[in-house]
Design a protein around this motif. Structure first.
Motif: not given
Length: 338
Positions: A295-318
């Protein structure tokens, strides 16, 4: 979407394999081939139509790659084709990852109605199946990951070399031809009860036409000739669909065989992180964390793991268009780490 319904369905214990298929004393050990059902009866007209349509969806974009190579050799490609392909790949790909997957399947956030519908439409334009069928199949995959009942596990034919190679082909594309139907009533009752999502699901054939008509029409409008329209259809239509198909299917196949497993998953679940696919899959190839915490909205959780989908969800949240986002916390991530 009702988050609780999505979450409980996706992670509920798998039902028993039918006794006609597996002896009562049989228990999967993680290495044997999956038990097969009794020999199937000859395909009826509906079955044959399913296989024919699936073959067209799978093979037509793939054949377009060969034609595209020939055209590229002849330099028949225009800047507008590349731009349209990138835009449509991004829109439809995020429709699958942000809309179908992290939102509708796993309830990683709640979206306002227009965004929910728009993402479902965008995902449907990826040519990967209607939204309800896609979600039901993926929830079933999580309920039975890499064990009998999983619709596209690469371990279906065992873990020996021949079985593994056959399993990779099955997980990548072969499973599409088995017509192993997944019950939407069992795995996606929340979507069946959603009038908007039902409408998008029924519109899937029209949205498939739209995803091809858009590049054709835009190519003609931009270039002003039929040649421009046809090259846009080829590159921003068929080739774009083929690439997104194979990236998505690679998450099903390669991301259960090759890569790192820094997080604990359930027994027999072999989901991995495969960094070369991260950008093309919009972060979906950080698959090990996803299976450790679906259920985590972010899949790339470690340093350097790019996750564009999580970035889009973050933008929609803002923007205030999504809420109740299930962002991973340090404690939650640490608890799942090996």
């Amino acid at each position: 979407m009702p988050v609780s319904s999505a979450t409980s369905t996706a992670e509920s214990p798998p039902a028993a394999v039918p006794s006609a298929t597996v002896p009562h004393s049989w228990e999967y050990d993680g290495t044997e081939p999956f038990p097969e059902k009794e020999p199937a009866a000859p395909r009826d007209r509906g079955e044959r139509l399913y296989v024919a349509v699936t073959a067209a969806i799978v093979l037509a974009p793939f054949l377009a790659l060969g034609l595209a190579g020939w055209l590229l050799w002849g330099r028949l490609i225009h800047p507008a084709d590349i731009v349209l392909a990138l835009v449509l790949y991004t829109v439809t790909g995020l429709g699958v990852t942000v809309g179908f997957h992290r939102g509708l399947t796993h309830g990683g956030y709640r979206a306002v109605r227009p965004v929910r519908i728009a993402l479902a439409v965008a995902g449907s334009m990826s040519f990967q199946g209607d939204v309800i069928g896609w979600v039901a199949t993926h929830r079933r995959h999580h309920a039975f990951t890499d064990r009998p009942g999983d619709p596209h596990s690469p371990y279906r034919y065992g873990t020996h070399l021949r079985g593994q190679l056959r399993g990779l082909l099955h997980a990548h594309v072969g499973w599409l031809f088995r017509n192993s139907r997944t019950s939407a009533a069992r795995y996606a009752p929340d979507l069946l009860a959603d009038r908007d999502i039902r409408a998008v699901s029924r519109a899937f054939p029209a949205l498939c036409l739209l995803t091809l008509a858009l590049p054709f029409g835009l190519g003609w409008a931009i270039g002003g000739t039929l040649v421009h329209a046809l090259t846009a259809l080829l590159w921003a239509g068929l080739v774009r669909i083929a690439l997104l198909h194979h990236v998505t299917w690679s998450v099903n196949s390669l991301c259960h065989v090759i890569g790192d497993r820094p997080f604990r998953t359930r027994r027999h679940d072999r989901a991995t992180n495969l960094w070369p696919l991260a950008l093309l899959s919009f972060g979906e190839s950080w698959h090990n964390l996803h299976h450790a915490d679906p259920t985590s909205a972010r899949h790339g959780v470690d340093r350097g793991q790019l996750d564009p989908s999580a970035a889009v969800i973050g933008l929609l949240e803002r923007l205030g268009w999504v809420s109740d986002v299930r962002w991973p916390t340090p404690d939650r991530v640490a608890a799942r780490r090996v």
